[in-house]
Write a protein that holds these residues in place. Structure first.
Motif, PDB file in Angstrom:
ATOM      1  N   LYS A  29       0.815  -1.213   0.000  1.00 40.20           N
ATOM      2  CA  LYS A  29       0.000   0.000   0.000  1.00 40.20           C
ATOM      3  C   LYS A  29       0.852   1.267   0.000  1.00 40.20           C
ATOM      4  N   ASP A  31      -1.256   4.394  -0.057  1.00 37.88           N
ATOM      5  CA  ASP A  31      -2.246   5.017   0.815  1.00 37.88           C
ATOM      6  C   ASP A  31      -3.482   4.128   0.799  1.00 37.88           C
ATOM      7  N   SER A  32      -4.636   4.661   1.141  1.00 39.98           N
ATOM      8  CA  SER A  32      -5.819   3.805   1.259  1.00 39.98           C
ATOM      9  C   SER A  32      -6.361   3.318  -0.079  1.00 39.98           C
ATOM     10  N   VAL A  33      -5.919   3.910  -1.203  1.00 41.36           N
ATOM     11  CA  VAL A  33      -6.435   3.501  -2.513  1.00 41.36           C
ATOM     12  C   VAL A  33      -5.341   3.107  -3.509  1.00 41.36           C
ATOM     13  N   ALA A 115      -2.163   8.056   5.265  1.00 41.83           N
ATOM     14  CA  ALA A 115      -3.557   7.927   5.689  1.00 41.83           C
ATOM     15  C   ALA A 115      -4.484   8.481   4.612  1.00 41.83           C
ATOM     16  N   GLY A 116      -5.606   7.785   4.403  1.00 38.99           N
ATOM     17  CA  GLY A 116      -6.601   8.259   3.445  1.00 38.99           C
ATOM     18  C   GLY A 116      -6.089   8.231   2.015  1.00 38.99           C
ATOM     19  N   LYS A 117      -6.744   9.000   1.141  1.00 39.99           N
ATOM     20  CA  LYS A 117      -6.326   9.124  -0.254  1.00 39.99           C
ATOM     21  C   LYS A 117      -5.527  10.404  -0.405  1.00 39.99           C
ATOM     22  N   THR A 118      -4.301  10.251  -0.876  1.00 42.89           N
ATOM     23  CA  THR A 118      -3.457  11.416  -1.097  1.00 42.89           C
ATOM     24  C   THR A 118      -4.034  12.234  -2.255  1.00 42.89           C
TER      25      THR A 118
END
Length: 237
Positions: A29, A31-33, A115-118
């Motif tokens: 990974k 980030d999250s996506v 964290a999250g979507k950059t």
């Protein structure tokens, strides 16, 4: 139905042997996506699992969610990324007689997972990488480790380079067999591989190349049958 009939009629020495087969990429990974992955689909590992299953082995295929999907009749578990792959393998490997590790495991991962979507448009300019740990090395350290069959992919090293790598894995690290491929040495666009193995304590390989994934899968099953036979003879003596 055809596969079940083949399994019932099989006289293979692999019949009833518990074998795990890993296949496909193991993304890491960002980030999250977002993920970092490679181009391997897991087709060879899938063909190996099918051939072993056809011969009557109790196979479980550990296949990447991002690779080829196995047929419904073939027992399998899907993993999403490197972390899921490593957790599955290390928690379940001890229940198998053999482990066939053909998954294209990530060598590097981001040092920090964001964290999250950059945000897009240039927000992500640099990714600092760190090495992942070698899952097969950890498998070999388990108390009841399966007999190790590993895969190695290189480019441009030729047969001598592949032999050197395989010899070290077999003689130094205790692998039973190594299926090695030079990605630049294809024949009519087909993958070419050589199976190196520990033959009764002696390093051995057939220099004739195996051309195409189906031929590689069949030859590996036959080599494993020979290994089971040799192991039985050693135990009796």
């Amino acid at each position: 139905i055809v596969m079940d009939v083949c399994r019932m009629l099989s006289t293979s020495r692999l019949k009833g042997k518990k074998i795990m087969v890993t296949a496909g990429p193991t993304p890491v990974k960002i980030d999250s996506v977002r993920l970092i992955t490679n181009r391997f689909s897991g087709k060879l590992g899938l063909l190996v699992a099918e051939d072993l299953y056809r011969r009557g082995a109790d196979v479980m295929l550990y296949q990447s969610y991002h690779g080829m999907r196995p047929p419904r009749y073939l027992p399998h578990k899907l993993f999403m990324d490197f972390d899921e792959y490593a957790k599955l393998v290390l928690s379940e490997a001890e229940q198998y007689d053999y482990g066939v590790f053909s998954a294209a495991v990530a060598d590097y991962r981001p040092k920090t997972v964001l964290a999250g979507k950059t945000p897009s448009k240039g927000a992500l300019k640099n990714i600092e990488l760190t090495e992942t740990f070698k899952v097969i090395d950890k498998v070999l350290k388990l108390e009841h480790a399966p007999i190790m069959v590993s895969f190695k992919y290189e480019e441009g090293c030729g047969l001598p380079g592949l032999e050197k790598i395989a010899r070290e894995r077999i003689e130094k690290h205790g692998h039973c067999m190594v299926v090695a491929t030079d990605g630049l040495a294809t024949v009519d666009g087909e993958q070419v591989a050589t199976i190196f193995r520990n033959n009764g304590g002696q390093f051995f390989y057939d220099p004739r190349p195996l051309i195409g994934k189906s031929a590689i899968a069949k030859a590996l099953s036959e080599a494993m049958e020979h290994e089971v036979k040799e192991r039985c003879l050693r135990e009796k003596s």
